[in-house]
Write an enzyme that holds these catalytic residues in place. Structure first.
Site, PDB file in Angstrom:
ATOM      1  N   ARG A   1     -11.209   5.211   5.434  1.00 18.36           N
ATOM      2  CA  ARG A   1     -12.661   5.498   5.517  1.00 18.36           C
ATOM      3  C   ARG A   1     -12.824   7.126   5.134  1.00 18.36           C
ATOM      4  O   ARG A   1     -12.146   7.865   4.969  1.00 18.36           O
ATOM      5  CB  ARG A   1     -13.319   5.544   7.009  1.00 18.36           C
ATOM      6  CG  ARG A   1     -12.520   6.335   8.194  1.00 18.36           C
ATOM      7  CD  ARG A   1     -12.968   6.226   9.292  1.00 18.36           C
ATOM      8  NE  ARG A   1     -12.327   6.790  10.485  1.00 18.36           N
ATOM      9  CZ  ARG A   1     -12.507   7.191  11.587  1.00 18.36           C
ATOM     10  NH1 ARG A   1     -14.056   7.131  11.788  1.00 18.36           N
ATOM     11  NH2 ARG A   1     -11.886   7.664  12.418  1.00 18.36           N
TER      12      ARG A   1
ATOM     13  N   GLY B   1       0.902  -1.252  -0.024  1.00 16.34           N
ATOM     14  CA  GLY B   1      -0.015   0.048  -0.204  1.00 16.34           C
ATOM     15  C   GLY B   1       0.979   1.199   0.056  1.00 16.34           C
ATOM     16  O   GLY B   1       0.414   2.204   0.385  1.00 16.34           O
ATOM     17  N   ALA B   2       1.917   1.009  -0.784  1.00 15.81           N
ATOM     18  CA  ALA B   2       3.050   2.046  -0.613  1.00 15.81           C
ATOM     19  C   ALA B   2       2.776   3.325  -1.279  1.00 15.81           C
ATOM     20  O   ALA B   2       3.406   4.399  -1.289  1.00 15.81           O
ATOM     21  CB  ALA B   2       4.369   1.674  -1.038  1.00 15.81           C
TER      22      ALA B   2
ATOM     23  N   HIS C   1      -9.293  -0.073  18.354  1.00 17.13           N
ATOM     24  CA  HIS C   1      -8.899   1.176  17.767  1.00 17.13           C
ATOM     25  C   HIS C   1     -10.156   1.657  17.086  1.00 17.13           C
ATOM     26  O   HIS C   1     -10.384   1.601  15.855  1.00 17.13           O
ATOM     27  CB  HIS C   1      -7.688   0.854  16.777  1.00 17.13           C
ATOM     28  CG  HIS C   1      -7.459   2.171  16.115  1.00 17.13           C
ATOM     29  ND1 HIS C   1      -6.972   3.388  16.668  1.00 17.13           N
ATOM     30  CD2 HIS C   1      -7.416   2.492  14.544  1.00 17.13           C
ATOM     31  CE1 HIS C   1      -6.587   4.180  15.506  1.00 17.13           C
ATOM     32  NE2 HIS C   1      -6.812   3.718  14.308  1.00 17.13           N
TER      33      HIS C   1
ATOM     34  N   THR D   1      -3.819  -1.369   8.087  1.00 16.14           N
ATOM     35  CA  THR D   1      -5.309  -1.213   7.508  1.00 16.14           C
ATOM     36  C   THR D   1      -6.300  -1.228   8.719  1.00 16.14           C
ATOM     37  O   THR D   1      -6.306  -2.245   9.340  1.00 16.14           O
ATOM     38  CB  THR D   1      -5.217  -2.394   6.491  1.00 16.14           C
ATOM     39  OG1 THR D   1      -4.386  -2.333   5.651  1.00 16.14           O
ATOM     40  CG2 THR D   1      -6.524  -2.268   5.625  1.00 16.14           C
ATOM     41  N   ASN D   2      -7.409  -0.767   8.427  1.00 24.19           N
ATOM     42  CA  ASN D   2      -8.484  -0.496   9.027  1.00 24.19           C
ATOM     43  C   ASN D   2      -9.785  -1.676   8.629  1.00 24.19           C
ATOM     44  O   ASN D   2      -9.595  -1.544   7.472  1.00 24.19           O
ATOM     45  CB  ASN D   2      -9.069   0.915   9.394  1.00 24.19           C
ATOM     46  CG  ASN D   2      -8.326   1.671  10.349  1.00 24.19           C
ATOM     47  OD1 ASN D   2      -8.062   1.194  11.498  1.00 24.19           O
ATOM     48  ND2 ASN D   2      -8.020   2.843  10.249  1.00 24.19           N
TER      49      ASN D   2
HETATM   50  N1  NAI Z   1      -4.368   1.870  12.299  1.00 24.14           N
HETATM   51  C1  NAI Z   1      -4.388   3.211  12.200  1.00 24.14           C
HETATM   52  O1  NAI Z   1      -3.961   3.784  12.968  1.00 24.14           O
HETATM   53  C2  NAI Z   1      -4.539   3.774  10.834  1.00 24.14           C
HETATM   54  C3  NAI Z   1      -5.111   3.103   9.745  1.00 24.14           C
HETATM   55  N2  NAI Z   1      -5.224   3.564   8.491  1.00 24.14           N
HETATM   56  C4  NAI Z   1      -5.573   2.677   7.598  1.00 24.14           C
HETATM   57  O2  NAI Z   1      -4.515   2.545   6.470  1.00 24.14           O
HETATM   58  C5  NAI Z   1      -5.268   2.507   5.239  1.00 24.14           C
HETATM   59  C6  NAI Z   1      -4.521   3.128   4.273  1.00 24.14           C
HETATM   60  O3  NAI Z   1      -4.826   4.501   4.410  1.00 24.14           O
HETATM   61  P1  NAI Z   1      -4.568   5.601   3.581  1.00 24.14           P
HETATM   62  O4  NAI Z   1      -3.077   5.607   3.230  1.00 24.14           O
HETATM   63  O5  NAI Z   1      -4.961   6.828   3.821  1.00 24.14           O
HETATM   64  O6  NAI Z   1      -5.232   5.374   2.145  1.00 24.14           O
HETATM   65  P2  NAI Z   1      -5.151   5.456   0.612  1.00 24.14           P
HETATM   66  O7  NAI Z   1      -6.307   5.409  -0.346  1.00 24.14           O
HETATM   67  O8  NAI Z   1      -4.086   6.754   0.673  1.00 24.14           O
HETATM   68  O9  NAI Z   1      -3.971   4.320   0.267  1.00 24.14           O
HETATM   69  C7  NAI Z   1      -4.743   2.909   0.162  1.00 24.14           C
HETATM   70  C8  NAI Z   1      -3.502   2.099  -0.444  1.00 24.14           C
HETATM   71  O10 NAI Z   1      -4.053   0.887  -0.452  1.00 24.14           O
HETATM   72  C9  NAI Z   1      -3.815   0.210  -1.790  1.00 24.14           C
HETATM   73  N3  NAI Z   1      -5.221  -0.357  -2.057  1.00 24.14           N
HETATM   74  C10 NAI Z   1      -6.335  -0.109  -2.224  1.00 24.14           C
HETATM   75  N4  NAI Z   1      -7.203  -1.195  -2.704  1.00 24.14           N
HETATM   76  C11 NAI Z   1      -6.473  -2.187  -2.812  1.00 24.14           C
HETATM   77  C12 NAI Z   1      -6.374  -3.563  -3.208  1.00 24.14           C
HETATM   78  N5  NAI Z   1      -7.624  -3.944  -3.642  1.00 24.14           N
HETATM   79  N6  NAI Z   1      -5.344  -4.338  -3.472  1.00 24.14           N
HETATM   80  C13 NAI Z   1      -4.139  -3.872  -2.934  1.00 24.14           C
HETATM   81  N7  NAI Z   1      -3.933  -2.591  -2.539  1.00 24.14           N
HETATM   82  C14 NAI Z   1      -5.013  -1.912  -2.681  1.00 24.14           C
HETATM   83  C15 NAI Z   1      -4.032   1.681  -2.666  1.00 24.14           C
HETATM   84  O11 NAI Z   1      -2.881   1.241  -4.126  1.00 24.14           O
HETATM   85  C16 NAI Z   1      -3.253   2.600  -1.861  1.00 24.14           C
HETATM   86  O12 NAI Z   1      -1.653   2.106  -1.794  1.00 24.14           O
HETATM   87  C17 NAI Z   1      -6.665   2.440   5.465  1.00 24.14           C
HETATM   88  O13 NAI Z   1      -7.361   1.189   5.669  1.00 24.14           O
HETATM   89  C18 NAI Z   1      -6.901   3.400   6.738  1.00 24.14           C
HETATM   90  O14 NAI Z   1      -8.132   3.348   7.332  1.00 24.14           O
HETATM   91  C19 NAI Z   1      -4.839   4.857   8.277  1.00 24.14           C
HETATM   92  C20 NAI Z   1      -4.188   5.787   9.311  1.00 24.14           C
HETATM   93  C21 NAI Z   1      -3.964   5.023  10.514  1.00 24.14           C
HETATM   94  O1  OAA Z   2      -9.100   7.638  11.461  1.00 22.73           O
HETATM   95  C1  OAA Z   2      -8.975   6.798  10.581  1.00 22.73           C
HETATM   96  O2  OAA Z   2      -9.699   6.307   9.782  1.00 22.73           O
HETATM   97  C2  OAA Z   2      -7.528   6.618  10.499  1.00 22.73           C
HETATM   98  C3  OAA Z   2      -6.823   6.129  11.614  1.00 22.73           C
HETATM   99  O3  OAA Z   2      -7.406   4.852  11.981  1.00 22.73           O
HETATM  100  C4  OAA Z   2      -6.519   7.131  12.750  1.00 22.73           C
HETATM  101  O4  OAA Z   2      -5.823   7.942  12.332  1.00 22.73           O
HETATM  102  O5  OAA Z   2      -6.710   6.788  14.007  1.00 22.73           O
END
Ligand code: NAI
Ligand code: OAA
Length: 317
Positions: free
Chosen positions: A85, A8-9, A178, A122-123
């Protein structure tokens, strides 16, 4: 020296995590993995990051790929692949779509990098950790999620500002989901080594307001700027540094527990865990007062989401 792979880079979190991880001295190789069709973006990221390495004096071998199997030989694999989300959505609304991606990914990782540690971002991260654990076939110590580490950091920052002390003086923890049912551990919160409830100013602390701020932080940031990036990116780097430096720090990550906390178990959830090069090891703890009921509630909620996702995955595959 170590190889770190980011899945997901091409995403908001993935790109910034690549930058923060490149600052960790133990990292010698970094692989950015994106979806087929994203080669130009990945190549651009590599060139841009390489420029930053040159400016900073960092020496990391950087490459990209659209094949997850190229993660072979990695010490740590971070998965931030999947849907984020939108404002108004709950993280759990993403569960099934992201579980499909996570299960497919974890199966490949299980085959190509059997000795790696797999770190889920991933969430909804607790359910995704459980999915990754099952489909990778890894041992529980090898699979963990960002869990409530970032939530704990958000609370730490609010407490430090309230007491006007440096953040390093505050130790606190949020455990559980979370998400909405997260549980603050005031019993484990200290300032300058002193239990927070023993400070005369504790009675005036706007504790509920602080927790509400932490609970809604992600949503507020997403509404404002589209994505949370810097908080997760730095939090991810802290965990990777802890692993590669074999630091044995106790951080609050989503981990598979069996009975470590009041005999509650069989769930992946945010708990304090000792983290080192071999992986993640939940620390048995006793909770106080309302914390026990809060944790039980959080466990029940995550178990339900996880069971539903697992069932739908089985049907879909
Ligand atoms: N656990 C935490 O504290 C946090 C979790 N997240 C989660 O991390 C994930 C990524 O967030 P963002 O980078 O903001 O999203 P983004 O939309 O900017 O990036 C998503 C990435 O996933 C890839 N992707 C999407 N669908 C795919 C598929 N079917 N197969 C393979 N790769 C796929 C995309 O190509 C992209 O590289 C989300 O689920 C988000 O909710 C984000 C911030 C904090
Ligand atoms: O809120 C979100 O969807 C992204 C995340 O998990 C966070 O930044 O805590």
């Amino acid at each position: 020296m170590a190889k770190v792979t980011i899945l997901g880079a091409t995403g908001n979190v993935g790109v910034f995590a690549a930058h923060t991880i490149s600052e960790i001295p133990y990292v010698s190789d970094m692989l950015l993995v994106g979806r087929p069709g994203r080669e130009d973006f990945l190549a651009g990221c590599c060139r841009d990051l390489s420029d930053s390495f040159a400016a900073r004096g960092t020496d990391v071998r950087l490459s990209y790929s659209t094949a997850i199997s190229d993660a072979e030989g990695s010490d740590v694999i971070i998965s931030a692949a999947g849907m984020p989300r939108r404002p108004g959505q709950d993280r759990n609304d993403l569960a099934f779509e992201n579980a499909k991606i996570t299960a497919d990914t974890a199966e490949i990782i299980g085959r190509c990098a059997p000795d790696a540690l797999l770190f889920l971002v991933t969430n909804p991260v607790d359910a995704m950790t459980a999915v990754a654990l099952k489909y990778s076939g890894f041992k529980p110590r090898q699979v963990f999620g960002l869990g409530t580490h970032l939530d704990s950091m958000r609370l730490k920052s609010l407490i430090a500002r309230y007491f006007r002390v440096h953040v390093s003086e505050v130790h606190t923890r949020i455990i559980g989901e979370h998400g909405e049912s997260m549980v603050p551990l005031w019993s484990a919160t200290t300032i300058g080594g002193i239990r927070i409830s023993n400070l005369p100013t504790f009675s005036g602390l706007p504790a509920q307001e602080m927790i509400d701020t932490v609970r809604t932080s992600g949503e507020a940031i997403i509404r404002g700027k589209g994505a949370t990036v810097y908080g997760p990116g730095e939090a991810i780097a802290t965990l990777v540094r802890t692993i590669l430096g074999d630091e044995n720090r106790i951080l609050t990550v989503s981990s598979h527990i069996t009975s470590e906390i009041h005999g509650i178990g069989d769930v992946c959830i945010g708990v304090p865990a000792r983290i080192n090069r071999n992986g993640v090891f939940p620390v048995p703890i006793s909770l106080e007062g309302d914390e026990v009921a809060g944790f039980r509630e959080s466990v029940a909620k995550i178990k339900k989401v996880t069971a539903e996702v697992m069932e739908r995955l089985e049907e879909a595959r």
